[in-house]
Write a protein that holds these residues in place. Structure first.
Motif, PDB file in Angstrom:
ATOM      1  N   ASN A 153       0.770  -1.048   0.005  1.00 29.24           N
ATOM      2  CA  ASN A 153      -0.020   0.061  -0.047  1.00 29.24           C
ATOM      3  C   ASN A 153       0.761   1.318  -0.020  1.00 29.24           C
ATOM      4  O   ASN A 153       0.420   2.409  -0.628  1.00 29.24           O
ATOM      5  CB  ASN A 153      -0.821   0.106   1.171  1.00 29.24           C
ATOM      6  N   ASN A 154       2.290   1.167   0.699  1.00 29.34           N
ATOM      7  CA  ASN A 154       2.995   2.269   0.846  1.00 29.34           C
ATOM      8  C   ASN A 154       3.291   2.656  -0.712  1.00 29.34           C
ATOM      9  O   ASN A 154       3.493   3.806  -1.218  1.00 29.34           O
ATOM     10  CB  ASN A 154       4.146   2.057   1.542  1.00 29.34           C
ATOM     11  N   VAL A 155       3.829   1.626  -1.370  1.00 25.87           N
ATOM     12  CA  VAL A 155       4.474   1.729  -2.876  1.00 25.87           C
ATOM     13  C   VAL A 155       3.447   2.162  -3.516  1.00 25.87           C
ATOM     14  O   VAL A 155       3.602   3.231  -4.442  1.00 25.87           O
ATOM     15  CB  VAL A 155       5.170   0.438  -3.351  1.00 25.87           C
ATOM     16  N   VAL A 356       5.576  13.216  -1.698  1.00 25.11           N
ATOM     17  CA  VAL A 356       6.308  12.028  -2.091  1.00 25.11           C
ATOM     18  C   VAL A 356       7.732  11.567  -1.266  1.00 25.11           C
ATOM     19  O   VAL A 356       7.814  10.292  -1.154  1.00 25.11           O
ATOM     20  CB  VAL A 356       6.733  12.304  -3.746  1.00 25.11           C
ATOM     21  N   ASP A 357       8.289  12.558  -0.875  1.00 24.94           N
ATOM     22  CA  ASP A 357       9.505  12.277  -0.063  1.00 24.94           C
ATOM     23  C   ASP A 357       9.188  11.722   1.114  1.00 24.94           C
ATOM     24  O   ASP A 357      10.014  10.720   1.675  1.00 24.94           O
ATOM     25  CB  ASP A 357      10.491  13.531   0.328  1.00 24.94           C
ATOM     26  N   GLU A 358       7.857  11.914   1.823  1.00 26.50           N
ATOM     27  CA  GLU A 358       7.728  11.381   2.895  1.00 26.50           C
ATOM     28  C   GLU A 358       7.181   9.804   2.857  1.00 26.50           C
ATOM     29  O   GLU A 358       7.691   8.929   3.499  1.00 26.50           O
ATOM     30  CB  GLU A 358       6.299  12.198   3.563  1.00 26.50           C
ATOM     31  N   LEU A 359       6.505   9.447   1.559  1.00 30.22           N
ATOM     32  CA  LEU A 359       6.080   8.175   1.446  1.00 30.22           C
ATOM     33  C   LEU A 359       7.259   7.460   0.842  1.00 30.22           C
ATOM     34  O   LEU A 359       7.326   6.197   1.384  1.00 30.22           O
ATOM     35  CB  LEU A 359       5.157   8.172   0.163  1.00 30.22           C
ATOM     36  N   ALA A 360       8.221   8.148   0.143  1.00 29.04           N
ATOM     37  CA  ALA A 360       9.501   7.357  -0.226  1.00 29.04           C
ATOM     38  C   ALA A 360      10.160   6.906   1.057  1.00 29.04           C
ATOM     39  O   ALA A 360      11.049   5.706   1.143  1.00 29.04           O
ATOM     40  CB  ALA A 360      10.239   8.294  -1.192  1.00 29.04           C
ATOM     41  N   GLU A 395      22.197  -4.082   0.526  1.00 29.72           N
ATOM     42  CA  GLU A 395      22.462  -2.860   0.325  1.00 29.72           C
ATOM     43  C   GLU A 395      21.353  -2.047  -0.280  1.00 29.72           C
ATOM     44  O   GLU A 395      20.754  -2.092  -1.198  1.00 29.72           O
ATOM     45  CB  GLU A 395      23.704  -2.709  -0.371  1.00 29.72           C
ATOM     46  N   ILE A 396      20.846  -1.097   0.504  1.00 29.27           N
ATOM     47  CA  ILE A 396      19.886  -0.371   0.287  1.00 29.27           C
ATOM     48  C   ILE A 396      20.061   1.191   0.583  1.00 29.27           C
ATOM     49  O   ILE A 396      20.415   1.816   1.307  1.00 29.27           O
ATOM     50  CB  ILE A 396      18.419  -0.520   1.228  1.00 29.27           C
ATOM     51  N   ASN A 397      20.366   1.822  -0.569  1.00 27.24           N
ATOM     52  CA  ASN A 397      20.744   3.313  -0.757  1.00 27.24           C
ATOM     53  C   ASN A 397      19.691   4.076  -0.931  1.00 27.24           C
ATOM     54  O   ASN A 397      18.861   4.112  -2.157  1.00 27.24           O
ATOM     55  CB  ASN A 397      21.876   3.578  -1.904  1.00 27.24           C
ATOM     56  N   HIS A 398      19.353   5.069  -0.269  1.00 27.64           N
ATOM     57  CA  HIS A 398      18.134   6.220  -0.380  1.00 27.64           C
ATOM     58  C   HIS A 398      18.859   7.319  -1.166  1.00 27.64           C
ATOM     59  O   HIS A 398      19.800   8.000  -0.650  1.00 27.64           O
ATOM     60  CB  HIS A 398      17.653   6.461   0.918  1.00 27.64           C
ATOM     61  N   THR A 399      18.626   7.343  -2.133  1.00 28.03           N
ATOM     62  CA  THR A 399      18.857   8.595  -3.235  1.00 28.03           C
ATOM     63  C   THR A 399      18.048   9.870  -3.356  1.00 28.03           C
ATOM     64  O   THR A 399      17.062   9.828  -2.630  1.00 28.03           O
ATOM     65  CB  THR A 399      19.096   7.803  -4.630  1.00 28.03           C
ATOM     66  N   ASP A 400      18.539  10.558  -4.292  1.00 30.60           N
ATOM     67  CA  ASP A 400      17.741  11.849  -4.500  1.00 30.60           C
ATOM     68  C   ASP A 400      16.997  11.637  -5.834  1.00 30.60           C
ATOM     69  O   ASP A 400      16.012  12.412  -6.139  1.00 30.60           O
ATOM     70  CB  ASP A 400      18.595  12.937  -4.692  1.00 30.60           C
ATOM     71  N   SER A 401      17.134  10.474  -6.372  1.00 28.17           N
ATOM     72  CA  SER A 401      16.174  10.177  -7.612  1.00 28.17           C
ATOM     73  C   SER A 401      15.015   9.526  -7.340  1.00 28.17           C
ATOM     74  O   SER A 401      14.669   8.685  -6.444  1.00 28.17           O
ATOM     75  CB  SER A 401      17.080   9.209  -8.320  1.00 28.17           C
ATOM     76  N   TYR A 402      14.045   9.866  -8.152  1.00 28.41           N
ATOM     77  CA  TYR A 402      12.655   9.280  -7.934  1.00 28.41           C
ATOM     78  C   TYR A 402      12.311   8.108  -9.041  1.00 28.41           C
ATOM     79  O   TYR A 402      12.205   8.347 -10.219  1.00 28.41           O
ATOM     80  CB  TYR A 402      11.473  10.249  -8.419  1.00 28.41           C
ATOM     81  N   TYR A 403      12.328   6.923  -8.485  1.00 28.73           N
ATOM     82  CA  TYR A 403      12.422   5.664  -9.236  1.00 28.73           C
ATOM     83  C   TYR A 403      10.724   5.110  -9.192  1.00 28.73           C
ATOM     84  O   TYR A 403       9.989   5.589  -8.461  1.00 28.73           O
ATOM     85  CB  TYR A 403      13.024   4.784  -8.744  1.00 28.73           C
ATOM     86  N   GLY A 406      10.084   3.928  -5.453  1.00 25.89           N
ATOM     87  CA  GLY A 406      10.638   4.799  -4.580  1.00 25.89           C
ATOM     88  C   GLY A 406      11.853   5.344  -4.984  1.00 25.89           C
ATOM     89  O   GLY A 406      12.194   5.475  -6.052  1.00 25.89           O
ATOM     90  N   LYS A 407      12.718   5.982  -3.787  1.00 27.46           N
ATOM     91  CA  LYS A 407      14.107   6.532  -4.251  1.00 27.46           C
ATOM     92  C   LYS A 407      15.085   5.626  -3.829  1.00 27.46           C
ATOM     93  O   LYS A 407      16.146   6.007  -3.685  1.00 27.46           O
ATOM     94  CB  LYS A 407      13.857   7.727  -3.508  1.00 27.46           C
ATOM     95  N   ASP A 408      14.791   4.345  -3.636  1.00 20.78           N
ATOM     96  CA  ASP A 408      15.944   3.255  -3.252  1.00 20.78           C
ATOM     97  C   ASP A 408      16.621   2.535  -4.398  1.00 20.78           C
ATOM     98  O   ASP A 408      16.067   2.207  -5.380  1.00 20.78           O
ATOM     99  CB  ASP A 408      15.265   2.433  -2.308  1.00 20.78           C
ATOM    100  N   GLU A 409      17.989   2.551  -4.162  1.00 27.07           N
ATOM    101  CA  GLU A 409      18.740   1.261  -4.981  1.00 27.07           C
ATOM    102  C   GLU A 409      18.903   0.225  -4.285  1.00 27.07           C
ATOM    103  O   GLU A 409      19.531   0.429  -3.095  1.00 27.07           O
ATOM    104  CB  GLU A 409      19.944   2.283  -5.461  1.00 27.07           C
ATOM    105  N   VAL A 410      18.708  -0.979  -4.688  1.00 26.87           N
ATOM    106  CA  VAL A 410      18.823  -2.043  -3.846  1.00 26.87           C
ATOM    107  C   VAL A 410      19.740  -3.042  -4.600  1.00 26.87           C
ATOM    108  O   VAL A 410      19.769  -3.328  -5.914  1.00 26.87           O
ATOM    109  CB  VAL A 410      17.431  -2.790  -3.588  1.00 26.87           C
ATOM    110  N   ILE A 411      20.648  -3.606  -3.895  1.00 22.38           N
ATOM    111  CA  ILE A 411      21.914  -4.555  -4.447  1.00 22.38           C
ATOM    112  C   ILE A 411      21.656  -5.668  -3.452  1.00 22.38           C
ATOM    113  O   ILE A 411      22.066  -5.597  -2.204  1.00 22.38           O
ATOM    114  CB  ILE A 411      23.254  -3.918  -4.427  1.00 22.38           C
TER     115      ILE A 411
END
Length: 550
Positions: A153-155, A356-360, A395-403, A406-411
Motif C-alpha cells: 500500500n505504501n508503494v 512523495v519524499d515522506e512516502l518514499a 544494500e539499500i541506498n536512499h537516493t535523491d532520484s525518483y524511481y 521509491g527512491k532506493d537502489e537495492v543491491i
C-alpha cells in the motif's frame, strides 16, 4: 489456479484433456516422454510465439485450451482496461492454423499476444533452473523486500503521489517555457499594443473618416452646387418651386371635372411637398458647409495612421486591427498572469514533493527494517537445502532520484561459503545455487502475497537424498497457500505430491503419441519404485516407495 488443460494436435500430443488439483502436483516421466511438450503448450497459453512445427498433423489446426480460477487475483480492472469479458473461471484458448496463422482468445474474445502475455504472467509462472534471471534484477529484489515488509500500500501511495508530482512538474515546465517565450516578445508586443491603443481605433470609423475627407477636400465644389440648386428652386419669377405651384393651381381648377385630373393634382401636391423639403435640407447643408483646413488635416492624419497600421499588420479593416489589438493585450497581460500561475504551481509542486519524499522515506524505512529479517528467512530455508554457509547482504541506498517504486537502489550480495567475499548474485552463484535460492524466495513469498500458479521445471537438478526431501517438503508447504507443480526426476519430491501425473509416450501405427495420466495410489507406488531402481523394480524399491509415500 490452473483447473484444466486441453491439447489437440500439438507436437507428439494427438489429444489430451486433464484436470488439476489446487495443491501440490508432481509430473514425472522418462526423458523425452513429452514433459517439455507439455510446458511448450502452456507457453503458448502464456503468449509465446508459435510456428507450424508445433502441429502434429500439418493439415489440422492445433488447439490448446487452459481454464483458470482467477477470483482471488483481483483482475477485474485488467479485464475492463483491455475490453475483455471477465469470468471467475476464465478460459484461454490458443489456435495455430495450418496456414501458420495464430489466434488467441480469452473467454472467446479475441486478444493480441501482448494482452495474452500480460494476463498469462499474472496466472502462471513456469520456473526452471535456467529461468532465474529475474532474481538478479533489482526490481524483482525490491518486490521481494516489499512483499515481506508489507510495503504494498505504501508503494501504491508513493506511485500515485509521484504521478501527481510529475504531472504538476510537467505543467510547471510548460508554463515556464511559455513565459520565457512571451518575455522574449514582451517589449515588441507592448510596443505594437501601445501603437494600436494610441490610434484610438473604433470599428467602422474608417468609412466615416474617408467620407468626411471627401467632403472637406471638395468644400467649394459642394457649396457652389448647393447654391445653384437653391437659386433654381427659389427664384421669384421662374424658380422651379414657383412654376410647380402655378401648375398645381391650374390642376386644382380642373380637378373637379375628372378623377384622373384630381389624382394628378394630388400627386403634384405630394411631389411639391417633397421638393420643398429637399430644398430646405439643401439650405441647411449649404449653411453647414464651411472650409476647415484644421479638420481636414486631422482627418487626413487619422486616416494615414490607420492605413499605416493596416499595411504593417497586413490587414484590410479596422475590425481586423482591433482583433490584433485584443490578442496583443492578452499576450502582454498573460506574462503577468503567468507569474501568479507559476508561483501557485510551484507552491503546489513543493507540497507534492514533500508528500512523495515522506512516502518514499516510509518505504525506505520499512525496507531497511525488513532486510535482515528477509536474509534470516532465506538462510534458514537454504540451510535445509544444504547451503549451510550461504549468506546475504542487502544494500539499500536512499537516493535523491525518483524511481517507479521509491527512491532506493537495492543491491543483493551473496556469499556461498564461509570466509568468501560477497559479490553480485548473478556473478557468484552457480545454477544449482540460484535454483535453491529462488525456491527459498518463492517459499517465503507464498506466505506474503498471492502468487500465480507456479511450475518448477526440474529445479531439483543436481540434488538428491535428504536435500531432495527438504525441497519436496518446501514445495508441499507452499501449496497450502497456492497451486504448485513440480516436474521432477527425484522420487523423494514425487512422493510429496498431493497428485501425481505421469508423462509417457507410445507408438501408434507409424506415429509416436505422448500422454499425461493421473496415477492411482498403486500406480504411484510402481512409478516411484521405478524412479528408485529403474525398469526392473525390486521388492526393496517397492518398500522404499511406500515408505516415501507414507
Amino acid at each position: 489456479m490452473l483447473l484444466s488443460l486441453s491439447i489437440k494436435n500439438y507436437a507428439l500430443i494427438e489429444s489430451l484433456e486433464t484436470d488439476f488439483s489446487n495443491q501440490f502436483s508432481v509430473i514425472t516421466g522418462e526423458t523425452g516422454a513429452g514433459k517439455s511438450i507439455l510446458l511448450g503448450a502452456l507457453g503458448l497459453v502464456l503468449g509465446n510465439r508459435a510456428d507450424l512445427t508445433s502441429l502434429k498433423d500439418k493439415e489440422q489446426k492445433c488447439i490448446i485450451e487452459a481454464q483458470f480460477a482467477i477470483s482471488n487475483y483481483n483482475l477485474q480492472s485488467f479485464f475492463d482496461e483491455n475490453d475483455m469479458d471477465y469470468e471467475d473461471k476464465t478460459i484461454i484458448r490458443r489456435e495455430i492454423l495450418p496456414s501458420g496463422k495464430s489466434r488467441a482468445f480469452v473467454n472467446d474474445s479475441p486478444v493480441n499476444l501482448q494482452e495474452l502475455q500480460e494476463l498469462g504472467a499474472m496466472l502462471l509462472d513456469i520456473h526452471s533452473q535456467h529461468q532465474t534471471r529475474e532474481l538478479t534484477e533489482e526490481n524483482y529484489q525490491i518486490d521481494i523486500l516489499d512483499a515481506v515488509a508489507n510495503n504494498g500500500n505504501n508503494v501504491i501511495a508513493y506511485k500515485n503521489a509521484l504521478s501527481d508530482f510529475k504531472s504538476t512538474q510537467k505543467e510547471l515546465k510548460q508554463l515556464i517555457t511559455e513565459k520565457e517565450a512571451l518575455v522574449k516578445e514582451y517589449e515588441y508586443n507592448s510596443y505594437l499594443l501601445n501603437e494600436l491603443l494610441a490610434a484610438n481605433l473604433v470599428d467602422g470609423e474608417q468609412e466615416e473618416l474617408e467620407q468626411e475627407l471627401e467632403q472637406l477636400s471638395n468644400v467649394e465644389f459642394i457649396k457652389e452646387n448647393f447654391e445653384r440648386i437653391l437659386a433654381i428652386a427659389n427664384e421669384e419669377q421662374v424658380g422651379a418651386i414657383m412654376n410647380l405651384k402655378e401648375i398645381k393651381v391650374s390642376l386644382q381648377k380642373i380637378a373637379t371635372f375628372s378623377t384622373q385630373y384630381a389624382q394628378l393634382q394630388e400627386r403634384l401636391t405630394s411631389s411639391l411637398l417633397e421638393i420643398e423639403d429637399i430644398v430646405s435640407e439643401c439650405e441647411q447643408n449649404n449653411e453647414k458647409i464651411l472650409a476647415d483646413p484644421e479638420r481636414l488635416e486631422l482627418v487626413n492624419t487619422k486616416l494615414q495612421s490607420i492605413y499605416n497600421l493596416q499595411k504593417k499588420h497586413q490587414v484590410q479593416t479596422v475590425a481586423e486591427l482591433l482583433v490584433i489589438q485584443n490578442e496583443l493585450d492578452a499576450k502582454v497581460i498573460r506574462v503577468d498572469d503567468l507569474d501568479g500561475a507559476i508561483q501557485k504551481l510551484q507552491t503546489e509542486l513543493n507540497s507534492q514533493q514533500a508528500k512523495v519524499d515522506e512516502l518514499a522515506n516510509t518505504v525506505f524505512e520499512n525496507r531497511k527494517k525488513t532486510a535482515p529479517i528477509l536474509i534470516e528467512k532465506i538462510k534458514a530455508i537454504l540451510s535445509q537445502l544444504g547451503m549451510v554457509e550461504a549468506n546475504f547482504q542487502i544494500e539499500i541506498n536512499h537516493t535523491d532520484s525518483y524511481y517507479p517504486k521509491g527512491k532506493d537502489e537495492v543491491i543483493l550480495l551473496f556469499s556461498a561459503n564461509k570466509g568468501t567475499s560477497f559479490g553480485l548474485l548473478k556473478k557468484v552463484a552457480s545454477g544449482g545455487e540460484m535454483s535453491r535460492i529462488m525456491l527459498a524466495i518463492k517459499a517465503i513469498l507464498a506466505n506474503y502475497s498471492k502468487l500465480p500458479t507456479i511450475i518448477f521445471d526440474e529445479i531439483d537438478t543436481g540434488v538428491s537424498g535428504e536435500i531432495a526431501i527438504k525441497m519436496g517438503e518446501i514445495m508441499k508447504e507452499m501449496s497450502t497457500t497456492m497451486q504448485v507443480f513440480a516436474i521432477t526426476h527425484l522420487p523423494q519430491i514425487a512422493a510429496k505430491g498431493s497428485s501425481h501425473y505421469k508423462v509417457s509416450k507410445r507408438n501408434q501405427g507409424d506415429t509416436t503419441i505422448s500422454e499425461l495420466n493421473l496415477l492411482t495410489s498403486e500406480e504411484r507406488i510402481q512409478q516411484i519404485a521405478e524412479m528408485l531402481s529403474g525398469k526392473d523394480i525390486t521388492d526393496s524399491a517397492l518398500q522404499h516407495a511406500k515408505a516415501l509415500l507414507n
